[in-house]
Design a protein around this motif. Sequence first.
Motif, PDB file in Angstrom:
ATOM      1  N   TYR A   2       0.835  -1.188   0.000  1.00 40.52           N
ATOM      2  CA  TYR A   2       0.000   0.000   0.000  1.00 40.52           C
ATOM      3  C   TYR A   2       0.871   1.238   0.000  1.00 40.52           C
ATOM      4  O   TYR A   2       1.962   1.254   0.537  1.00 40.52           O
ATOM      5  N   SER A   4       0.792   5.489   0.806  1.00 40.29           N
ATOM      6  CA  SER A   4       0.023   6.572   1.415  1.00 40.29           C
ATOM      7  C   SER A   4      -0.138   7.694   0.406  1.00 40.29           C
ATOM      8  O   SER A   4       0.783   8.046  -0.304  1.00 40.29           O
ATOM      9  N   SER A   6      -1.707  11.653   0.015  1.00 41.51           N
ATOM     10  CA  SER A   6      -2.268  12.829   0.672  1.00 41.51           C
ATOM     11  C   SER A   6      -3.277  13.466  -0.260  1.00 41.51           C
ATOM     12  O   SER A   6      -3.029  13.635  -1.443  1.00 41.51           O
ATOM     13  N   THR A   9      -8.890  18.099   1.437  1.00 39.40           N
ATOM     14  CA  THR A   9     -10.309  17.889   1.718  1.00 39.40           C
ATOM     15  C   THR A   9     -11.012  19.226   1.792  1.00 39.40           C
ATOM     16  O   THR A   9     -10.400  20.268   2.006  1.00 39.40           O
ATOM     17  N   ALA A  16      -5.636  14.794   4.384  1.00 34.27           N
ATOM     18  CA  ALA A  16      -6.061  13.542   5.013  1.00 34.27           C
ATOM     19  C   ALA A  16      -5.341  12.420   4.290  1.00 34.27           C
ATOM     20  O   ALA A  16      -5.195  12.454   3.073  1.00 34.27           O
ATOM     21  N   SER A  17      -4.873  11.422   5.021  1.00 35.63           N
ATOM     22  CA  SER A  17      -4.144  10.319   4.409  1.00 35.63           C
ATOM     23  C   SER A  17      -5.087   9.153   4.176  1.00 35.63           C
ATOM     24  O   SER A  17      -5.955   8.873   4.993  1.00 35.63           O
ATOM     25  N   ARG A  18      -4.890   8.501   3.055  1.00 35.45           N
ATOM     26  CA  ARG A  18      -5.605   7.264   2.790  1.00 35.45           C
ATOM     27  C   ARG A  18      -4.642   6.329   2.075  1.00 35.45           C
ATOM     28  O   ARG A  18      -3.630   6.754   1.554  1.00 35.45           O
ATOM     29  N   ARG A  19      -4.986   5.060   2.042  1.00 34.46           N
ATOM     30  CA  ARG A  19      -4.093   4.074   1.452  1.00 34.46           C
ATOM     31  C   ARG A  19      -4.738   3.478   0.212  1.00 34.46           C
ATOM     32  O   ARG A  19      -5.890   3.113   0.229  1.00 34.46           O
ATOM     33  N   GLU A  20      -3.937   3.387  -0.848  1.00 33.94           N
ATOM     34  CA  GLU A  20      -4.389   2.775  -2.089  1.00 33.94           C
ATOM     35  C   GLU A  20      -3.473   1.619  -2.426  1.00 33.94           C
ATOM     36  O   GLU A  20      -2.259   1.725  -2.242  1.00 33.94           O
TER      37      GLU A  20
END
Length: 66
Positions: A2, A4, A6, A9, A16-20
């Motif tokens: 994965y 991270s 950024s 928003t 906000a961090s999300r994982r792809e």
Amino acid sequence: MYASVSMATNSGSDTASRREPVSKAELNAWRRGFTPQAEIWNGRLAMLGLSASLMLIVVMRLIQDH
């Protein structure tokens, strides 16, 4: 694997961090510049150099003892 990511928003917070998910082919790609792939290769090559230098020191010490 994965990565991270950024993202800006609209709720007022800066990021906000999300994982792809990232494919293995993408992680092992040879890319130039400040990219996650470059950092992965930098770490791999650094560990290779460290291991080679430690092995050289061990071999030289063994040769000097005889």
